[in-house]
Scaffold this motif. Structure first.
Motif, PDB file in Angstrom:
ATOM      1  N   LEU A 151       0.822  -1.212   0.000  1.00 16.76           N
ATOM      2  CA  LEU A 151       0.000   0.000   0.000  1.00 16.76           C
ATOM      3  C   LEU A 151       0.857   1.263   0.000  1.00 16.76           C
ATOM      4  O   LEU A 151       0.512   2.261  -0.646  1.00 16.76           O
ATOM      5  CB  LEU A 151      -0.936  -0.003   1.213  1.00 16.76           C
ATOM      6  CG  LEU A 151      -2.121  -0.982   1.120  1.00 16.76           C
ATOM      7  CD1 LEU A 151      -2.801  -1.122   2.474  1.00 16.76           C
ATOM      8  CD2 LEU A 151      -3.116  -0.515   0.068  1.00 16.76           C
ATOM      9  N   LEU A 152       1.968   1.229   0.714  1.00 20.09           N
ATOM     10  CA  LEU A 152       2.877   2.377   0.702  1.00 20.09           C
ATOM     11  C   LEU A 152       3.449   2.603  -0.695  1.00 20.09           C
ATOM     12  O   LEU A 152       3.577   3.745  -1.146  1.00 20.09           O
ATOM     13  CB  LEU A 152       4.010   2.165   1.719  1.00 20.09           C
ATOM     14  CG  LEU A 152       3.612   2.269   3.193  1.00 20.09           C
ATOM     15  CD1 LEU A 152       4.759   1.811   4.095  1.00 20.09           C
ATOM     16  CD2 LEU A 152       3.205   3.703   3.533  1.00 20.09           C
ATOM     17  N   ASN A 153       3.781   1.505  -1.379  1.00 22.02           N
ATOM     18  CA  ASN A 153       4.270   1.631  -2.761  1.00 22.02           C
ATOM     19  C   ASN A 153       3.200   2.174  -3.691  1.00 22.02           C
ATOM     20  O   ASN A 153       3.505   2.852  -4.679  1.00 22.02           O
ATOM     21  CB  ASN A 153       4.752   0.272  -3.269  1.00 22.02           C
ATOM     22  CG  ASN A 153       6.039  -0.182  -2.612  1.00 22.02           C
ATOM     23  OD1 ASN A 153       6.839   0.634  -2.166  1.00 22.02           O
ATOM     24  ND2 ASN A 153       6.247  -1.489  -2.518  1.00 22.02           N
ATOM     25  N   LYS A 154       1.938   1.879  -3.378  1.00 20.78           N
ATOM     26  CA  LYS A 154       0.837   2.343  -4.225  1.00 20.78           C
ATOM     27  C   LYS A 154       0.630   3.854  -4.132  1.00 20.78           C
ATOM     28  O   LYS A 154      -0.052   4.443  -4.965  1.00 20.78           O
ATOM     29  CB  LYS A 154      -0.464   1.638  -3.822  1.00 20.78           C
ATOM     30  CG  LYS A 154      -0.495   0.140  -4.081  1.00 20.78           C
ATOM     31  CD  LYS A 154      -0.556  -0.191  -5.551  1.00 20.78           C
ATOM     32  CE  LYS A 154      -0.743  -1.672  -5.792  1.00 20.78           C
ATOM     33  NZ  LYS A 154      -0.704  -2.018  -7.231  1.00 20.78           N
ATOM     34  N   ILE A 161      -4.072   4.976  -7.963  1.00 27.23           N
ATOM     35  CA  ILE A 161      -4.804   6.054  -7.293  1.00 27.23           C
ATOM     36  C   ILE A 161      -6.033   6.468  -8.101  1.00 27.23           C
ATOM     37  O   ILE A 161      -7.141   6.596  -7.566  1.00 27.23           O
ATOM     38  CB  ILE A 161      -3.884   7.274  -7.064  1.00 27.23           C
ATOM     39  CG1 ILE A 161      -2.770   6.912  -6.072  1.00 27.23           C
ATOM     40  CG2 ILE A 161      -4.686   8.477  -6.559  1.00 27.23           C
ATOM     41  CD1 ILE A 161      -1.676   7.952  -5.970  1.00 27.23           C
ATOM     42  N   ALA A 162      -5.834   6.663  -9.397  1.00 23.88           N
ATOM     43  CA  ALA A 162      -6.953   7.081 -10.255  1.00 23.88           C
ATOM     44  C   ALA A 162      -8.030   6.000 -10.307  1.00 23.88           C
ATOM     45  O   ALA A 162      -9.232   6.302 -10.282  1.00 23.88           O
ATOM     46  CB  ALA A 162      -6.445   7.400 -11.659  1.00 23.88           C
ATOM     47  N   SER A 163      -7.610   4.744 -10.388  1.00 24.30           N
ATOM     48  CA  SER A 163      -8.556   3.632 -10.461  1.00 24.30           C
ATOM     49  C   SER A 163      -9.368   3.498  -9.171  1.00 24.30           C
ATOM     50  O   SER A 163     -10.602   3.331  -9.204  1.00 24.30           O
ATOM     51  CB  SER A 163      -7.802   2.328 -10.736  1.00 24.30           C
ATOM     52  OG  SER A 163      -8.671   1.228 -10.737  1.00 24.30           O
ATOM     53  N   GLY A 182      -7.418  -3.037   0.955  1.00 18.78           N
ATOM     54  CA  GLY A 182      -7.702  -2.332   2.188  1.00 18.78           C
ATOM     55  C   GLY A 182      -6.930  -1.032   2.261  1.00 18.78           C
ATOM     56  O   GLY A 182      -6.370  -0.559   1.267  1.00 18.78           O
ATOM     57  N   THR A 183      -6.883  -0.449   3.437  1.00 18.97           N
ATOM     58  CA  THR A 183      -6.081   0.749   3.679  1.00 18.97           C
ATOM     59  C   THR A 183      -5.072   0.422   4.772  1.00 18.97           C
ATOM     60  O   THR A 183      -5.222  -0.578   5.501  1.00 18.97           O
ATOM     61  CB  THR A 183      -6.961   1.921   4.125  1.00 18.97           C
ATOM     62  OG1 THR A 183      -7.552   1.600   5.405  1.00 18.97           O
ATOM     63  CG2 THR A 183      -8.079   2.182   3.114  1.00 18.97           C
TER      64      THR A 183
END
Length: 439
Positions: A151-154, A161-163, A182-183
């Motif tokens: 998630l950090l890499n995302k 992010i856009a998706s 998840g978050t």
């Protein structure tokens, strides 16, 4: 040895249709529960494939524990409590057995493939995993760390992010608005008790569909599976879900340090009956934006104007949701023009429909390429499973090809013009602030 089965399948996959497989669906009784078994026998390769699909184990059922299904499936890939992940993986490696657990929107899947001579060992190892997964605090901590790192890499993955933002707009206040991973906050709040409760609820007989394929005796394979499946609780069937995409046009922009604008978009799509409409939606989608070069969207955005390297739009149809989704990436200065052009292309398509040339081209490609999608054993099994799951005939692809073959331009255009709802486009954009905005 690890990928020997997959290599063999890839090497001979194009020849799979050369065999004369017996295929059907049957129901296997365990504890008075009639479990559907989708199967196909083929002796072309000395391999076997077993999949246990538990309906209801997907992330759409995570509730307020967003990412729970991802956490649970990841722990199931950490071996058994007795052996741990390393020793369990070594046993699989020694016998060239592939065992993987994954989760989708609505399902939790155990996937097993092996060489024919190792069927007993393979099924025994999967049985061990089902009976005693590595449900320990150490395994949970490891999985939490891995997903948090992802998630950090995302955070700098602008497509992601856009998706995710597009889903949050299209399906606001529904589980489809939540990211499958998840978050960071939700992942940290999931406990081992949450995972145990999730597995207890989902690993049940009433939620199970079995998929079998390859060089095997189907009845003997089911008999090998019965001891471990008999340990599962009967449980309750999973709740069915259906969600409608937001029909109000919206736009959300996130500013990042990027040289390109990432533009994701989507809209609702009304579909009443998959059996009678899916083929029209497929042809409509192909012509409008899912066929790459030759599609309306690609022709207008890339070929004629050079605004983007690629532009894509497809119509997604299923039991859970029907909607359109698309994307393009363009220079910051072309962002506004590209968005307006997407709206115009969709508007013109709904207003004027397709041409005979476009329909002929779509038919030629779909009728020629669709059979190739079901060449290999695994492809055919997955197709049969999804058809069964959607309440369609197992050979629905053949029915659909015949429907496409007989589709007329008047029928297609009448269908296209009836779907004005897809003009209600929502846009999710990741871009850079203009110099004016920065000041």
């Amino acid at each position: 040895m690890k990928n020997l089965v997959l290599v063999l399948l890839l090497f001979l996959g194009v020849q799979m249709n050369a065999s004369t497989p017996k295929d059907a669906i049957k129901f296997y009784d365990i504890k008075n529960v009639k479990i559907p078994v989708v199967y196909e026998q083929s002796n072309l390769l000395p391999t076997g494939f077993v999949q246990l699909v538990f309906i209801g184990g997907g992330n759409v059922n995570d509730g307020n524990k967003i990412g729970l299904s991802k956490i649970a499936s990841s722990i199931l890939n950490e071996g058994t409590k007795e052996l741990g992940v390393t020793k369990f993986a070594d046993l699989l490696e020694q016998k060239a057995i592939n065992l993987n657990v994954r989760t989708g929107l609505e399902t939790l899947n155990f996937e097993l493939d092996y060489l024919k001579d190792e069927q007993n060992t393979a099924i025994n190892l999967m049985s061990d995993l089902l009976k005693s997964p590595n449900l320990t605090e150490n395994a949970l901590k490891k999985v939490r760390t891995q997903i948090t790192s992802a998630l950090l890499n995302k955070q700098n993955d602008f497509d992601y992010i856009a998706s995710v933002n597009l889903s949050s707009l299209l399906f606001k206040n529904t589980p489809l608005a939540n990211p499958a991973l998840g978050t960071i906050k939700s992942i940290q709040n999931i406990s081992l008790d949450d995972v145990k409760k999730y597995l207890k609820e989902n690993l049940t007989l009433k939620r199970l569909i079995i998929i079998l394929g390859g060089d095997m005796d189907i009845d003997k394979t089911l008999a090998l599976l019965k001891p471990v499946l008999s340990t599962l609780e009967v449980g309750e069937k999973a709740q069915t879900h259906h969600y409608e995409a937001n029909d109000k046009s919206q736009e959300k922009t996130i500013y990042k340090d990027t040289q390109q604008a990432y533009i994701y978009f989507g809209s609702p799509f009304s579909l009443n009956d998959l059996k009678t409409e899916a083929y029209k939606a497929k042809v409509m989608s192909f012509i409008l934006g899912s066929s790459g070069f030759g599609s309306r969207l690609m022709e207008e955005i890339r070929v004629k104007r050079g605004l983007a390297y690629s532009a894509y739009l497809r119509i997604a149809t299923s039991n859970i949701a029907n909607y359109t989704t698309g994307y393009l990436q363009t220079k910051i200065e072309n962002q506004k023009e590209s968005i307006e052009l997407v709206k115009k292309v969709v508007d013109d398509f709904i207003k004027n429909g397709a041409t005979q040339e476009e329909l002929d081209s779509a038919k030629s490609f779909l009728l020629g390429s669709e059979p190739l999608r079901n060449e290999t054993l695994s492809q055919r099994l997955y197709t049969k499973f999804f058809n069964f799951y959607l309440g369609l005939p197992l050979d629905f692809e053949k029915i659909q090809l015949n429907q496409i073959k007989n589709l007329t331009l008047d029928e297609l255009n009448s269908y296209i013009k009836s779907h004005t709802e897809i003009k209600n486009l929502t846009f999710s954009i990741v871009t850079q602030k203009s110099q004016k905005d920065k000041k």
